[in-house]
Design a protein around this motif. Structure first.
Motif, short mmCIF file in Angstrom:
data_model
loop_
_atom_site.label_atom_id
_atom_site.label_comp_id
_atom_site.label_asym_id
_atom_site.label_seq_id
_atom_site.Cartn_x
_atom_site.Cartn_y
_atom_site.Cartn_z
N ALA A 640 0.83 -1.21 0.00
CA ALA A 640 0.00 0.00 0.00
C ALA A 640 0.86 1.26 0.00
CB ALA A 640 -0.93 -0.01 1.21
N ARG A 641 2.03 1.17 0.63
CA ARG A 641 2.93 2.32 0.65
C ARG A 641 3.67 2.51 -0.68
NH1 ARG A 641 6.27 2.54 6.35
NH2 ARG A 641 4.52 2.33 7.81
N GLY A 642 3.56 1.50 -1.55
CA GLY A 642 4.21 1.60 -2.85
C GLY A 642 5.52 0.86 -2.97
N ALA A 643 5.83 -0.04 -2.04
CA ALA A 643 7.06 -0.81 -2.12
C ALA A 643 7.04 -1.70 -3.35
CB ALA A 643 7.25 -1.65 -0.86
N VAL A 644 8.16 -1.77 -4.06
CA VAL A 644 8.28 -2.56 -5.28
C VAL A 644 8.63 -3.99 -4.91
CG1 VAL A 644 9.56 -2.86 -7.44
CG2 VAL A 644 8.97 -0.56 -6.63
N ALA A 645 7.88 -4.95 -5.48
CA ALA A 645 8.16 -6.36 -5.26
C ALA A 645 8.64 -6.97 -6.57
CB ALA A 645 6.90 -7.08 -4.79
N MET A 646 9.37 -8.08 -6.49
CA MET A 646 9.88 -8.74 -7.69
C MET A 646 8.92 -9.83 -8.12
SD MET A 646 13.52 -10.64 -8.38
CE MET A 646 13.83 -11.50 -9.92
N PHE A 647 8.70 -9.93 -9.44
CA PHE A 647 7.82 -10.97 -9.97
C PHE A 647 8.31 -12.35 -9.57
CE2 PHE A 647 7.55 -14.13 -13.42
CZ PHE A 647 6.21 -14.42 -13.31
N GLY A 648 7.36 -13.19 -9.15
CA GLY A 648 7.67 -14.58 -8.84
C GLY A 648 8.27 -14.81 -7.47
N GLU A 649 8.68 -13.74 -6.78
CA GLU A 649 9.31 -13.89 -5.47
C GLU A 649 8.25 -14.25 -4.42
OE1 GLU A 649 12.49 -14.22 -3.07
OE2 GLU A 649 12.62 -13.56 -5.15
N LYS A 650 8.60 -15.15 -3.53
CA LYS A 650 7.69 -15.55 -2.46
C LYS A 650 7.91 -14.64 -1.26
CE LYS A 650 6.53 -19.35 0.64
NZ LYS A 650 6.91 -20.69 1.12
N TYR A 651 6.84 -14.07 -0.74
CA TYR A 651 6.93 -13.19 0.42
C TYR A 651 6.01 -13.72 1.52
CZ TYR A 651 9.07 -9.87 -2.83
OH TYR A 651 9.88 -9.28 -3.76
N GLY A 652 6.47 -13.59 2.76
CA GLY A 652 5.66 -13.99 3.89
C GLY A 652 4.70 -12.88 4.29
N ASP A 653 4.02 -13.09 5.39
CA ASP A 653 3.08 -12.06 5.87
C ASP A 653 3.82 -10.80 6.31
OD1 ASP A 653 0.99 -13.77 5.39
OD2 ASP A 653 1.03 -14.61 7.43
N GLN A 654 5.03 -10.98 6.85
CA GLN A 654 5.87 -9.85 7.27
C GLN A 654 7.03 -9.72 6.28
OE1 GLN A 654 5.32 -7.79 10.14
NE2 GLN A 654 3.32 -8.80 10.05
N VAL A 655 7.29 -8.50 5.82
CA VAL A 655 8.34 -8.30 4.82
C VAL A 655 9.29 -7.19 5.27
CG1 VAL A 655 6.98 -9.10 2.87
CG2 VAL A 655 6.83 -6.71 3.56
N ARG A 656 10.51 -7.26 4.77
CA ARG A 656 11.53 -6.26 5.07
C ARG A 656 11.52 -5.21 3.96
NH1 ARG A 656 17.40 -6.21 4.37
NH2 ARG A 656 18.42 -5.09 6.08
N VAL A 657 11.37 -3.97 4.34
CA VAL A 657 11.26 -2.88 3.37
C VAL A 657 12.49 -2.00 3.45
CG1 VAL A 657 9.90 -0.89 2.61
CG2 VAL A 657 8.74 -2.90 3.57
N ILE A 658 13.18 -1.84 2.31
CA ILE A 658 14.35 -0.96 2.22
C ILE A 658 13.88 0.34 1.56
CG2 ILE A 658 16.71 -0.70 1.42
CD1 ILE A 658 16.26 -3.09 3.29
N ASP A 659 13.86 1.42 2.33
CA ASP A 659 13.29 2.69 1.85
C ASP A 659 14.34 3.80 1.91
OD1 ASP A 659 11.65 4.74 1.08
OD2 ASP A 659 10.58 4.88 2.99
N PHE A 660 14.63 4.38 0.73
CA PHE A 660 15.39 5.61 0.67
C PHE A 660 14.37 6.67 0.28
CE2 PHE A 660 18.53 2.30 0.07
CZ PHE A 660 19.57 2.73 0.88
N PRO A 661 13.77 7.37 1.26
CA PRO A 661 12.61 8.23 1.03
C PRO A 661 12.76 9.15 -0.18
CG PRO A 661 13.09 8.10 3.36
CD PRO A 661 14.22 7.41 2.67
N SER A 662 11.68 9.19 -0.96
CA SER A 662 11.55 9.99 -2.19
C SER A 662 12.45 9.50 -3.32
CB SER A 662 11.82 11.48 -1.92
OG SER A 662 13.20 11.72 -1.73
N VAL A 663 13.14 8.36 -3.10
CA VAL A 663 14.00 7.81 -4.16
C VAL A 663 13.57 6.38 -4.52
CG1 VAL A 663 16.35 7.11 -4.79
CG2 VAL A 663 15.98 9.23 -3.51
N SER A 664 13.60 5.47 -3.55
CA SER A 664 13.35 4.05 -3.83
C SER A 664 12.78 3.37 -2.60
CB SER A 664 14.66 3.37 -4.25
OG SER A 664 14.54 1.97 -4.20
#
Length: 880
Positions: A640-664
């Motif tokens: 919902a925040r706009g984090a980019v996910a990779m196609f085909g990658e398996k993610y659990g209910d909790q995910v690690r988000v790497i955020d460089f605000p206003s960049v990536s």
């Protein structure tokens, strides 16, 4: 239908297949690495393997339809390589996939369309098989496609029912076979007849779920998984007797034959088999090393080492005494680089690994020869006349000493070899290989499975701690669990906790040291198997024991390099979205210590200006010193925040988000810098196509930049010294050399034509008159195809109502034939294109062209005189 279905190169077949399905809304994805993410398999063995988590319901696909050309390796029946027409260790599987979208009817319709309307197969040459209980597929083939019932064969579960395992998704298959001899009729069709039929396209209808009791329940989302063998298609379309003589492999064989100073086509079957083994195995090892597999005595490394040694052994059998594998690898690289650019990019590593392994193995062979001398002396002392099969197999398996060489040396000493006993030992090894087929290095995974009841999952501390104290939970040597291991031993170690990052998400594993009381282990790689981090290394000092308390310390320099390259990859994707197209998505990546690689979906090449803008944008973000914000969030909130996910990658209910605000902002489990300024600088090395619709950027960042600049500086200095010019004058010097070369080539071409004309003018004395027509049929020595064509046209102008057929052998293994017919000859029903194509078949080739002028080629120069005699006979028959 494709405009020239008579002959398609392997590259053309691959591109046609991918583009066919891309035009039908399939996303073209690049081939996955030969090192699979799936922990249950050792190497990528099938086109569907990268999508297995989707089929199992573990991942949600980003696309409903996909198509790939997947490189694969299988070694379970390695002894058949070179002996049959179609067994390989390395092969490419073309596939189209549906994830809960279209199903049986559409898959069959497209399978038939691409086979008949695109590749041009006559329906009379096709036979299909279906699972014996699959009445639905049978009806589609019969009623909608129109295949005669006699050419639809029902087969049992062993042949036409596919499953991921004893339980889980499964379903019936339908296969399309090419019939080389339809004239034999439809009665008693036996699809096992290898001389008549070849299966080239397998359609898997994944429609059931099988439970532990064997009950089948229809799946809510039915999937399609198909596979078309590229090598098999090339054999059919190029009209050669086996897969090895296609343009995908034969140039490698020719290179080996040239080194051995032999002619493949004139060789006996034993020599041909060795050449085929070399051709197949060199493809395998080139791609394995390109995917960063290194030779070793365990797992994938053992497979690589065994293949390299088989290449060297078979080189000896055909008379090659010195080192040769790097020469042959160059041909394999050249053949593959257009579809798989990483083989050229990794050329230095490939050749270095081959040279090292070949050199070591040649020394091993020398030791084998000494052991054989000892065995011979022992046999003679015991008054016996035969070397045991067990001894011969030890020489073969341990020292790579071929049975044929053992027999040859034995014969020189008036001894024989127990070949039956040798074959019995070989069969035992084959059975062992089959037992381990398509499983992870049981040496590692199997032992871990047994230990799982007694040890806990590894706790990873590496995000915040570069070092930690830990307890040794397990030690594996060549995959076998041990209580202790001594200095000099290569080991796999499991700790209760670790700071070492395990290879994942494109980022390679950390390096470093594990140390203790008198113990030092150099860690070269770390992989995650199930919930355990396996540290691969070598004990440099001391004896390591299970239960030891040790210190685990990553190499901080390597970690900094990986962090810089991984964060740079995120910035690169953000820059691509900003500058090129916001819809760009990642299709794969590699983060190593010395470079980064990023594959992305894009229908066109980037302009030089775009590449420069991307590089400048990433460096701007680096200079702006954006701080990282790393959080663990619920998956839904992260998206919902706009984090980019990779196609085909398996993610659990909790995910690690790497955020460089206003960049990536991306979902990622890798290690990263805490601030973009730590990267220092970013440089794009190359931008190129990987497959249709997929591009690749290679780049370096951080400390690796200095290595890159030093290399470039060394190259520039070397070129400046060679050309004796200043660095800034190099472009002009190269341009001048290119112009000189082009002028020389033009002069050479002119001289070739003049020479051909001079030779052809002498043929005017051989003109024969047939009815109202004059004909010339002759062979000109050492004339290239273009000059041969010019000569034929010139001769035609000088004779009456003429027909000219000329042949030449411009280089070894190549035949060129030209036919030039006047309009009067055409009126007799002779078309140059059809005529020369039929004649060229005698030389093992084909071709065609216009009614008045056509050219063809062949491979068997010894048959050229026969072909020309046939041409003369056919002309006289029609024109007389």
């Amino acid at each position: 239908m494709y405009s020239n279905p008579q002959y398609l190169s392997g590259n053309e077949i691959r591109n046609i297949f991918l583009n066919f399905f891309a035009q039908r809304d399939h996303q073209i994805l690049p081939s996955a690495s030969l090192v699979p993410e799936d922990p249950t398999v050792l190497l990528t063995i099938a086109g569907m393997l990268p999508f297995k988590p989707i089929f199992l319901g573990q991942r949600t696909p980003e696309f409903k339809r996909a198509t790939t050309s997947q490189k694969c390796i299988r070694t379970n029946d390695i002894e058949n390589v070179g002996r049959t027409k179609r067994h390989h260790t390395f092969f490419e599987m073309l596939g189209n996939f549906s994830f809960g979208d279209y199903f049986k009817e559409q898959a069959i319709a497209w399978g038939w369309e691409i086979s008949t309307q695109v590749f041009g197969f006559s329906p009379n040459n096709l036979v299909v098989s279906v699972f014996e209980e699959d009445d639905e597929a049978f009806a589609i083939w019969r009623d909608q496609i129109g295949v005669p019932v006699a050419r639809i064969k029902r087969l049992g579960e062993d042949d036409n029912f596919w499953a991921l395992g004893p339980t889980g998704p499964c379903g019936p298959c339908s296969e399309i076979y090419y019939d080389f001899h339809p004239e034999r009729g439809d009665d008693n069709i036996d699809l096992e007849d290898d001389s008549r039929f070849i299966e080239f396209y397998n359609l898997v209808f994944m429609q059931y779920n099988r439970d532990t009791s064997g009950n089948l329940t229809p799946l809510q989302n039915k999937n399609i998984d198909t596979g078309m063998g590229l090598e098999r298609m090339a054999q059919i379309l190029q009209k050669v007797p086996n897969n090895y003589e296609t343009d995908l492999i034969f140039p490698i064989i020719q290179t080996a034959a040239q080194i051995a100073a032999i002619d493949y086509h004139k060789s006996d079957e034993k020599t041909k088999t060795s050449l085929k083994v070399i051709g197949d195995h060199v493809r395998s090892v080139v791609h394995m090393i390109a995917d960063e597999i290194r030779a070793s005595n365990v797992g994938r490394g053992y497979v690589l080492r065994r293949l390299i040694r088989r290449v060297v052994r078979h080189g000896r059998l055909i008379g090659i005494s010195g080192e040769f594998t790097t020469q042959i690898a160059e041909t394999a690289i050249a053949l593959s680089e257009s579809a798989y650019p990483n083989v050229r990019q990794r050329e230095a590593a490939i050749k270095a690994e081959l040279q090292r392994e070949e050199s070591n193995f040649l020394r091993t062979l020398d030791r084998g020869e000494k052991l054989l001398e000892e065995i011979i002396q022992e046999v003679k002392q015991q008054g016996e006349t035969q070397i045991s099969g067990e001894s011969a197999f030890t020489l073969y398996d341990t020292y790579g000493f071929p049975l044929e060489l053992t027999q040859e040396v034995a014969e020189e000493n008036n001894l024989t070899v127990d070949e039956i006993g040798f074959n019995a030992e070989m069969q035992k090894q084959v059975e062992r290989a089959k037992a381990a087929h398509e499983t992870i290095d049981l040496t590692v995974q199997g032992s871990l499975d047994k230990l799982a009841e007694h040890i806990h999952a590894t706790e990873f501390l590496g995000y915040t701690q570069p070092a930690t104290t830990a307890k040794v939970e397990a030690i594996l040597v060549e995959g076998v669990s041990q209580e202790e291991a001594e200095a000099g031993t290569e080991v796999q170690i499991v700790l209760d906790k670790t700071p070492f990052y395990a290879e994942s998400g494109g980022q390679i594993g950390d390096r470093g040291y594990i140390s203790g009381d008198g113990i030092v282990i150099r860690v070269e790689d770390v992989k995650k198997e199930s919930d355990f981090f396996v540290h691969f290394g070598r004990i440099e000092r001391g004896t390591l024991r299970v239960g030891d308390n040790v210190n685990a310390q990553i190499d901080p320099g390597c970690r900094r390099r990986a962090q810089a390259n991984h964060t740079a990859t995120h910035l690169l994707q953000a820059a691509l979205k900003k500058i090129v197209d916001d819809s760009i998505s990642q299709a794969g990546s590699l983060v190593s210590f010395d470079r980064l690689r990023f594959d992305f979906n894009c229908p066109r090449a980037l302009t030089a200006e775009e590449v420069q803008q991307i590089e400048e944008q990433v460096n701007t973000w680096i200079a702006e010193a954006h701080a990282a914000k790393i959080e663990v969030l619920p998956l839904a909130e992260a998206k919902a925040r706009g984090a980019v996910a990779m196609f085909g990658e398996k993610y659990g209910d909790q995910v690690r988000v790497i955020d460089f605000p206003s960049v990536s902002m991306e979902l990622c489990g890798g290690t990263h810098v805490s601030n973009t300024a730590e990267i220092g600088v970013f440089k794009i090395i190359s931008e190129a196509g990987v497959a249709s619709g997929v591009r690749r950027i290679e780049a370096v960042s951080g400390p690796a930049i200095l290595d890159y600049l030093n290399l470039r500086d060394k190259v520039v200095k070397d070129l400046s010294d060679r050309f004796k010019v200043k660095p800034e004058e190099l472009p002009d010097r190269v341009t001048n050399l290119q112009n000189e070369l082009r002028n020389s080539q033009k002069e050479l071409e002119t001289l070739k034509v003049q020479l051909a004309i001079a030779k052809s003018d002498t043929l005017l004395q051989t003109v024969e008159t047939v009815g109202n027509h004059q004909i010339i049929v002759a062979q000109l020595e050492d004339v290239d195809p273009q000059s041969l064509k010019t000569a034929a046209e010139r001769l035609l102008q000088k004779i009456v109502n003429g027909a000219v057929v000329l042949g030449s052998v411009p280089e070894e293994g190549k035949v060129s034939i030209v036919a030039a017919f006047s309009p009067e000859v055409n009126k007799k029903g002779l078309q140059a294109g059809k005529f020369v194509g039929a004649i060229a078949k005698i030389c093992g080739g084909g071709g065609g062209g216009r009614p008045n002028l056509a050219q063809a080629g062949g491979r068997d120069a010894s048959k050229l005189p026969d072909a020309l005699r046939q041409a003369e006979s056919d002309l006289k028959s029609v024109l007389g």
